[in-house]
Design a protein around this motif. Structure first.
Motif, PDB file in Angstrom:
ATOM      1  N   GLY A 236      78.638  33.149  66.284  1.00  0.00           N
ATOM      2  CA  GLY A 236      77.591  34.030  65.777  1.00  0.00           C
ATOM      3  C   GLY A 236      77.826  34.466  64.350  1.00  0.00           C
ATOM      4  N   SER A 237      78.957  34.065  63.758  1.00  0.00           N
ATOM      5  CA  SER A 237      79.289  34.429  62.387  1.00  0.00           C
ATOM      6  C   SER A 237      79.564  33.173  61.577  1.00  0.00           C
ATOM      7  CB  SER A 237      80.505  35.348  62.356  1.00  0.00           C
ATOM      8  OG  SER A 237      80.288  36.513  63.125  1.00  0.00           O
ATOM      9  N   ALA A 238      79.656  33.358  60.272  1.00  0.00           N
ATOM     10  CA  ALA A 238      79.952  32.230  59.386  1.00  0.00           C
ATOM     11  C   ALA A 238      80.842  32.724  58.259  1.00  0.00           C
ATOM     12  CB  ALA A 238      78.655  31.634  58.829  1.00  0.00           C
ATOM     13  N   ASP A 239      81.661  31.815  57.747  1.00  0.00           N
ATOM     14  CA  ASP A 239      82.509  32.116  56.606  1.00  0.00           C
ATOM     15  C   ASP A 239      81.746  31.707  55.347  1.00  0.00           C
ATOM     16  OD1 ASP A 239      84.433  32.488  54.728  1.00  0.00           O
ATOM     17  OD2 ASP A 239      85.971  31.289  55.713  1.00  0.00           O
ATOM     18  N   LEU A 240      81.382  32.690  54.541  1.00  0.00           N
ATOM     19  CA  LEU A 240      80.591  32.411  53.339  1.00  0.00           C
ATOM     20  C   LEU A 240      81.332  31.474  52.395  1.00  0.00           C
ATOM     21  CD1 LEU A 240      78.063  33.005  51.636  1.00  0.00           C
ATOM     22  CD2 LEU A 240      79.262  35.006  50.707  1.00  0.00           C
ATOM     23  N   ARG A 241      82.666  31.489  52.438  1.00  0.00           N
ATOM     24  CA  ARG A 241      83.424  30.606  51.545  1.00  0.00           C
ATOM     25  C   ARG A 241      83.048  29.144  51.740  1.00  0.00           C
ATOM     26  NH1 ARG A 241      89.500  31.339  52.593  1.00  0.00           N
ATOM     27  NH2 ARG A 241      88.726  30.768  54.657  1.00  0.00           N
ATOM     28  N   ALA A 242      82.920  28.738  53.014  1.00  0.00           N
ATOM     29  CA  ALA A 242      82.612  27.332  53.296  1.00  0.00           C
ATOM     30  C   ALA A 242      81.254  26.945  52.724  1.00  0.00           C
ATOM     31  CB  ALA A 242      82.646  27.089  54.798  1.00  0.00           C
ATOM     32  N   LEU A 243      80.267  27.847  52.833  1.00  0.00           N
ATOM     33  CA  LEU A 243      78.929  27.545  52.311  1.00  0.00           C
ATOM     34  C   LEU A 243      78.929  27.483  50.789  1.00  0.00           C
ATOM     35  CD1 LEU A 243      76.799  29.842  54.672  1.00  0.00           C
ATOM     36  CD2 LEU A 243      77.317  27.414  54.919  1.00  0.00           C
ATOM     37  N   LEU A 244      79.712  28.363  50.151  1.00  0.00           N
ATOM     38  CA  LEU A 244      79.756  28.356  48.687  1.00  0.00           C
ATOM     39  C   LEU A 244      80.498  27.137  48.148  1.00  0.00           C
ATOM     40  CD1 LEU A 244      80.486  32.136  47.923  1.00  0.00           C
ATOM     41  CD2 LEU A 244      78.288  30.933  47.837  1.00  0.00           C
ATOM     42  N   MET A 245      81.566  26.717  48.839  1.00  0.00           N
ATOM     43  CA  MET A 245      82.334  25.573  48.357  1.00  0.00           C
ATOM     44  C   MET A 245      81.512  24.291  48.348  1.00  0.00           C
ATOM     45  SD  MET A 245      85.179  26.719  47.339  1.00  0.00           S
ATOM     46  CE  MET A 245      85.969  25.143  47.006  1.00  0.00           C
ATOM     47  N   ARG A 246      80.501  24.217  49.213  1.00  0.00           N
ATOM     48  CA  ARG A 246      79.630  23.038  49.219  1.00  0.00           C
ATOM     49  C   ARG A 246      78.805  22.933  47.939  1.00  0.00           C
ATOM     50  NH1 ARG A 246      77.239  23.825  55.366  1.00  0.00           N
ATOM     51  NH2 ARG A 246      79.262  23.711  56.446  1.00  0.00           N
ATOM     52  N   VAL A 252      80.098  22.701  38.475  1.00  0.00           N
ATOM     53  CA  VAL A 252      80.119  24.032  39.084  1.00  0.00           C
ATOM     54  C   VAL A 252      81.503  24.302  39.668  1.00  0.00           C
ATOM     55  CG1 VAL A 252      79.112  25.557  40.823  1.00  0.00           C
ATOM     56  CG2 VAL A 252      77.662  23.900  39.627  1.00  0.00           C
ATOM     57  N   THR A 253      82.140  25.339  39.188  1.00  0.00           N
ATOM     58  CA  THR A 253      83.448  25.747  39.693  1.00  0.00           C
ATOM     59  C   THR A 253      83.262  26.940  40.626  1.00  0.00           C
ATOM     60  OG1 THR A 253      84.544  25.028  37.661  1.00  0.00           O
ATOM     61  CG2 THR A 253      85.741  26.574  39.081  1.00  0.00           C
ATOM     62  N   VAL A 254      83.771  26.818  41.841  1.00  0.00           N
ATOM     63  CA  VAL A 254      83.629  27.871  42.846  1.00  0.00           C
ATOM     64  C   VAL A 254      84.994  28.470  43.128  1.00  0.00           C
ATOM     65  CG1 VAL A 254      82.885  28.446  45.188  1.00  0.00           C
ATOM     66  CG2 VAL A 254      81.642  26.706  43.870  1.00  0.00           C
ATOM     67  N   SER A 255      85.101  29.781  43.028  1.00  0.00           N
ATOM     68  CA  SER A 255      86.342  30.502  43.317  1.00  0.00           C
ATOM     69  C   SER A 255      86.081  31.516  44.417  1.00  0.00           C
ATOM     70  CB  SER A 255      86.863  31.223  42.063  1.00  0.00           C
ATOM     71  OG  SER A 255      87.136  30.299  41.024  1.00  0.00           O
ATOM     72  N   TRP A 293      79.937  28.877  36.849  1.00  0.00           N
ATOM     73  CA  TRP A 293      81.074  29.382  37.613  1.00  0.00           C
ATOM     74  C   TRP A 293      80.562  30.335  38.693  1.00  0.00           C
ATOM     75  CZ3 TRP A 293      80.898  28.356  32.559  1.00  0.00           C
ATOM     76  CH2 TRP A 293      81.915  27.526  32.011  1.00  0.00           C
ATOM     77  N   VAL A 294      81.030  30.129  39.909  1.00  0.00           N
ATOM     78  CA  VAL A 294      80.669  30.988  41.043  1.00  0.00           C
ATOM     79  C   VAL A 294      81.939  31.702  41.495  1.00  0.00           C
ATOM     80  CG1 VAL A 294      79.775  31.094  43.397  1.00  0.00           C
ATOM     81  CG2 VAL A 294      78.814  29.449  41.757  1.00  0.00           C
ATOM     82  N   PHE A 295      81.872  33.016  41.544  1.00  0.00           N
ATOM     83  CA  PHE A 295      83.037  33.809  41.930  1.00  0.00           C
ATOM     84  C   PHE A 295      82.635  34.770  43.050  1.00  0.00           C
ATOM     85  CE2 PHE A 295      85.651  37.673  41.492  1.00  0.00           C
ATOM     86  CZ  PHE A 295      86.915  37.130  41.690  1.00  0.00           C
ATOM     87  N   ALA A 296      83.378  34.728  44.176  1.00  0.00           N
ATOM     88  CA  ALA A 296      83.076  35.593  45.323  1.00  0.00           C
ATOM     89  C   ALA A 296      84.259  36.505  45.598  1.00  0.00           C
ATOM     90  CB  ALA A 296      82.763  34.756  46.568  1.00  0.00           C
ATOM     91  N   ARG A 308      77.787  32.631  36.880  1.00  0.00           N
ATOM     92  CA  ARG A 308      77.819  32.792  35.421  1.00  0.00           C
ATOM     93  C   ARG A 308      77.676  31.436  34.739  1.00  0.00           C
ATOM     94  NH1 ARG A 308      81.893  32.579  31.730  1.00  0.00           N
ATOM     95  NH2 ARG A 308      83.464  32.369  33.386  1.00  0.00           N
ATOM     96  N   ASP A 309      76.978  31.419  33.636  1.00  0.00           N
ATOM     97  CA  ASP A 309      76.863  30.206  32.833  1.00  0.00           C
ATOM     98  C   ASP A 309      77.058  30.564  31.366  1.00  0.00           C
ATOM     99  OD1 ASP A 309      74.240  30.570  31.324  1.00  0.00           O
ATOM    100  OD2 ASP A 309      73.528  30.807  33.385  1.00  0.00           O
ATOM    101  N   GLU A 310      77.167  29.548  30.525  1.00  0.00           N
ATOM    102  CA  GLU A 310      77.329  29.758  29.079  1.00  0.00           C
ATOM    103  C   GLU A 310      76.151  29.169  28.320  1.00  0.00           C
ATOM    104  OE1 GLU A 310      81.145  28.176  28.084  1.00  0.00           O
ATOM    105  OE2 GLU A 310      82.215  29.911  28.878  1.00  0.00           O
ATOM    106  N   GLY A 311      74.974  29.302  28.941  1.00  0.00           N
ATOM    107  CA  GLY A 311      73.760  28.771  28.338  1.00  0.00           C
ATOM    108  C   GLY A 311      73.199  29.680  27.262  1.00  0.00           C
TER     109      GLY A 311
END
Length: 366
Positions: A236-246, A252-255, A293-296, A308-311
């Motif tokens: 009934g739960s999910a680990d948000l890390r797994a969804l973000l790493m995809r 795109v760098t995910v931390s 860059w995605v930071f959680a 975040r981006d550098e656009g």
């Protein structure tokens, strides 16, 4: 654990039936022996039937609980007739004796302390009616107090035991899943991951079309590594890390934290969708090769994800104009999603300094 409670109730019913039978023999059937032994026979038949029915999950439910209560109350209400003029002399124990506590315990195990209290009130009310209508019968509240204590305490303990069993089951499932992941990880590390790493390295060295193949191999290597290392979330739960790493790639760098970001599945999926929409905006306005860059991170009862981006940044008034023109990417895909989750979105941007979208959603600590 649930079955153990019902089995304990069955044992109580049998023991209390024996006690009521002993009382009936001791007082020679009271004033109307035929009626008294008929009540005992009904109690015996229902004890056998209820013991069987309460052991079957498909049968155990409200119809059975109601019938159980009606049988117990009917046997209790027969006390004035069975005991007759001896009721006051024979003390305060009714014909079924403590057998009438069986439905109270059953209701408490089924529905918790509140339902146990309701059942205790029904049986106590019937017992009070018997005493009021009995000749010279003393009005005592001892039985009612004990019934309420049994119903509330047993109901509370039953709920705690069931929750503990559920948590234990989830822990066992998570441990089994983690062991399987570790087994797969060993095999994958020795074969697939090494091959992907080799393709990535050789492709970058060769250049041209091979470089593109190398880039794709690198993306798949990163995704596969995350798949075999992230722990399974509870049912009934999910680990948000797994969804973000995809969402990670060469652009795109995910931390993410080392510990799981566990939240309800729907919340995790909607949060990841909002992050994906933010990354889509980066590609649309900064180009396909733009870096992001995605930071959680886990906060106090909430999770914050920043993109975040550098656009070139967002010009002043551009979001308002986009909303007025009917382009609702930020308003609906990001802010709308997060608002539905009870979260908030902040956007920091300046021309030439890039953009940072900060998404915060509630995530109670587990």
């Amino acid at each position: 654990m649930d079955f153990a409670f019902w089995r304990a109730i069955a044992v109580f019913r049998i023991a209390s039936l024996v006690y009521a039978t002993v009382l009936m023999v001791q007082h020679e059937g009271f004033a109307h022996p035929v009626a008294g032994w008929t009540v005992i026979a009904v109690m015996a038949l229902w004890t056998a039937a209820a013991t069987f029915c309460y052991s079957v999950d498909a049968v155990r439910g409200w119809p059975l609980l109601v019938i159980d209560m009606l049988v117990a109350v009917a046997c209790l209400l027969a006390t004035p007739y069975v005991q007759g003029e001896f009721q006051g002399e024979l003390g305060s124990m009714p014909v079924p004796a403590i057998w009438v506590a069986g439905p109270v315990l059953a209701w408490a195990v089924y529905g918790g302390r509140r339902l146990g209290g309701v059942a205790a009130a029904i049986v106590a009310g019937a017992d009070l009616w018997v005493r009021v209508n009995g000749p010279g019968t003393p009005i005592l509240i001892n039985g009612a107090v004990l019934l309420f204590m049994a119903g509330i305490v047993v109901g509370h303990v039953a709920r705690l035991a069931i929750r503990a069993e559920e948590r234990m089951q989830r822990a066992v499932e998570m441990e089994a899943a983690q062991r399987e992941r570790e087994r797969l990880a060993r095999g994958i590390h020795d074969s697939v991951l090494q091959v992907l790493a080799l393709v990535k390295r050789r492709g970058q060295e060769m250049g041209g079309e091979a470089a593109e193949l190398g880039r794709l191999a690198g993306e798949q290597e990163a995704a596969l590594r995350e798949l075999v290392t992230v722990r399974a979330a509870p049912t009934g739960s999910a680990d948000l890390r797994a969804l973000l790493m995809r969402l990670g790639s060469t652009q795109v760098t995910v931390s993410t934290p080392a510990t799981p970001l566990v939240m309800p599945t729907a919340t995790a999926e909607e949060t990841a969708a909002a992050v994906r929409a933010a990354l889509d905006n980066v590609r649309a306005h900064c180009g396909e090769q733009a870096r992001a860059w995605v930071f959680a991170e886990q906060g106090d009862g909430e999770v914050t994800v920043s993109v975040r981006d550098e656009g070139p940044g967002i010009a002043e008034g551009r979001l308002e104009r986009a909303h007025a023109d009917g382009r609702l990417g930020v308003a609906q895909s990001i802010k709308g999603r997060v608002a539905d989750l009870g979260g908030r979105v902040s956007i920091l941007s300046a021309p030439g300094e890039g953009t940072e979208v900060e998404i915060t959603v509630p995530a109670p600590l587990h």
